[in-house]
Design an enzyme around this catalytic site. Structure first.
Site, PDB file in Angstrom:
ATOM      1  N   TRP A   1      63.782 -26.595 -30.768  1.00 38.21           N
ATOM      2  CA  TRP A   1      62.530 -26.988 -31.433  1.00 38.21           C
ATOM      3  C   TRP A   1      62.803 -27.498 -32.841  1.00 38.21           C
ATOM      4  O   TRP A   1      62.149 -28.438 -33.304  1.00 38.21           O
ATOM      5  CB  TRP A   1      61.524 -25.832 -31.431  1.00 38.21           C
ATOM      6  CG  TRP A   1      61.149 -25.434 -30.041  1.00 38.21           C
ATOM      7  CD1 TRP A   1      61.389 -24.239 -29.425  1.00 38.21           C
ATOM      8  CD2 TRP A   1      60.523 -26.264 -29.056  1.00 38.21           C
ATOM      9  NE1 TRP A   1      60.939 -24.271 -28.129  1.00 38.21           N
ATOM     10  CE2 TRP A   1      60.403 -25.503 -27.875  1.00 38.21           C
ATOM     11  CE3 TRP A   1      60.053 -27.589 -29.037  1.00 38.21           C
ATOM     12  CZ2 TRP A   1      59.843 -26.010 -26.705  1.00 38.21           C
ATOM     13  CZ3 TRP A   1      59.482 -28.085 -27.874  1.00 38.21           C
ATOM     14  CH2 TRP A   1      59.384 -27.300 -26.738  1.00 38.21           C
TER      15      TRP A   1
ATOM     16  N   ASP B   1      58.396 -23.712 -39.365  1.00 41.85           N
ATOM     17  CA  ASP B   1      57.780 -23.504 -38.064  1.00 41.85           C
ATOM     18  C   ASP B   1      57.941 -22.013 -37.760  1.00 41.85           C
ATOM     19  O   ASP B   1      59.050 -21.535 -37.527  1.00 41.85           O
ATOM     20  CB  ASP B   1      58.512 -24.368 -37.015  1.00 41.85           C
ATOM     21  CG  ASP B   1      58.001 -24.128 -35.601  1.00 41.85           C
ATOM     22  OD1 ASP B   1      57.159 -23.237 -35.400  1.00 41.85           O
ATOM     23  OD2 ASP B   1      58.464 -24.851 -34.687  1.00 41.85           O
TER      24      ASP B   1
ATOM     25  N   LYS C   1      51.662 -17.323 -28.968  1.00 40.30           N
ATOM     26  CA  LYS C   1      52.661 -16.245 -28.960  1.00 40.30           C
ATOM     27  C   LYS C   1      52.045 -14.986 -29.590  1.00 40.30           C
ATOM     28  O   LYS C   1      51.482 -14.185 -28.882  1.00 40.30           O
ATOM     29  CB  LYS C   1      53.939 -16.700 -29.649  1.00 40.30           C
ATOM     30  CG  LYS C   1      54.622 -17.801 -28.782  1.00 40.30           C
ATOM     31  CD  LYS C   1      55.367 -18.770 -29.565  1.00 40.30           C
ATOM     32  CE  LYS C   1      55.741 -20.042 -28.880  1.00 40.30           C
ATOM     33  NZ  LYS C   1      56.322 -20.006 -27.553  1.00 40.30           N
TER      34      LYS C   1
END
Ligand code: PMP
Length: 363
Positions: free
Chosen positions: A107, A175, A199
């Site tokens: 990511w 992030d 999440k």
């Protein structure tokens, strides 16, 4: 946390992730009627007072949990993590400027690739050469001309996590999708941070963006409003019709998180992770994928069976024990148990007991 819902499986998926039973219960009731309004939460107007209260309270809760002042704005944006990969460079990286990226996982790497559409990107350090099985070493001195430095606090796919973060060296963007509120952090070291909701923060469909107001105002391009942070900030997350239900679930999760407290959640998360990593070190049939203990994530624990031939048996074995969502990401294979905030210690104990039973059966 799902023990009061009958037939609920032990779900250890990486996202969408397990939610506390109290949140599921309240959310299911709100589908029928929200706060005696005579309306379902799915029907309330996005510009009405009921939703405005949710947004206002969510903003206070986020600032409170992050220990931030109103110097920071709180936005709820559509498009997931990838939309932030686009919006960050669109807004903050000029054509001739360079942004630094810490390349610690898929990511993190994707964020950098998206950045290169809008300006220059520099990988300031990378662990790609070891398939992201460890965290890269952050150089002590960074170029001082960077428009910003982007880092991913927890690498969901590989199970590595920055437990302490580098001191602020330039404009810092993070992030925090897979570990926001899993541990206390010095959030004020960041100019902007973001986390997808699915999440530790609720349901898929919305991303939380927290940023210094001063930063949001300084965009590098004239952009259509939907792609411009300043426009979203001006309209306070209701520029278009926002995902009301996803934001509502995040609000429930924020209230739940506050009730538990970050320090208690962190302690629980440390316990859960220690229990599973210790078993992975002890059990003859498994091994943890991240060898360096200081790099190991307490949110996503990646592991494999020593003998590939028994991986399918273990998968089936878990399924029969009602344990699901532990398949590793396709880039890595093996297994991954995600131990986000809503996963109780008891569920990890059940997984560990299943691993021990499997060991007795297959050793
Ligand atoms: N960042 C991290 C750390 C992630 O784990 C993920 C996906 N799970 C993303 C970004 C991408 O999020 P999305 O699928 O919402 O684009």
């Amino acid at each position: 946390m799902n023990e009061s819902i009958s037939n609920h499986k032990i779900y250890l998926g990486a996202g969408p992730a397990a939610l506390p039973s109290t949140v599921l219960q309240e959310a299911s009731e709100a589908i029928i009627e929200f706060q005696n309004s005579g309306l379902s939460i799915l029907e309330i107007p996005h510009r009405g007072s009921l939703f405005q209260n949710i947004l206002d309270e969510a903003k206070i809760l986020v600032r409170d949990l992050c220990n931030l002042t109103d110097e920071y704005d709180v936005l709820w944006l559509p498009g997931g993590g990838r939309m932030q990969f686009c919006m960050i460079p669109m807004n903050f990286l000029g054509d001739d400027e360079t942004a630094g990226y810490i390349d610690s996982g898929h990511w993190a790497h994707e964020a950098m690739k998206y950045g290169s559409h809008f300006g220059k990107t520099l990988s300031v350090c990378s662990s790609k050469n070891v398939d992201y099985s460890a965290l890269p070493a952050i150089p002590t001195s960074l170029p001082n001309h960077l428009a910003y430095l982007h880092l991913t606090t927890n690498n969901t796919i590989y199970g590595t996590q920055w437990h302490s973060l580098p001191p602020q060296k330039s404009t810092m963007i993070a992030d925090m999708s897979s570990d926001l509120f899993g541990l206390p952090r010095s959030f004020s070291n960041f100019d902007l941070f973001y986390a997808v909701a699915q999440k530790n923060l609720g349901a898929a469909g919305v991303t939380l963006v927290v940023a210094k107001k001063e930063m949001l105002a300084k965009t590098k391009r004239i952009l259509p409003p939907m792609l411009c942070y300043a426009a979203h900030a001006q309209k306070q997350s209701v520029l278009n019709t926002p995902p009301v239900y996803a934001i509502y679930i995040s609000w429930l999760m924020l209230k739940w998180t506050k009730l538990q407290s970050l320090s208690v959640l962190h302690e629980e998360n440390l316990k859960k992770a220690a229990l599973l990593y210790n078993e992975l070190e002890r059990n003859n049939l498994f091994y943890p994928l991240v060898a360096n203990k200081t790099d190991r994530s307490i949110m996503n624990v990646c592991f494999r069976t020593k003998d590939d031939n028994i991986a399918t048996e273990f998968s089936d074995f878990c399924f029969h024990h009602n344990i699901v969502g532990i398949k590793g990401h396709r880039r890595v294979g093996g297994f991954r148990a995600s131990l986000y905030n809503a996963t109780p210690l008891q569920n990890v104990q059940t997984l560990v007991a299943a691993m021990q039973e499997f060991e007795r059966k297959y050793s």
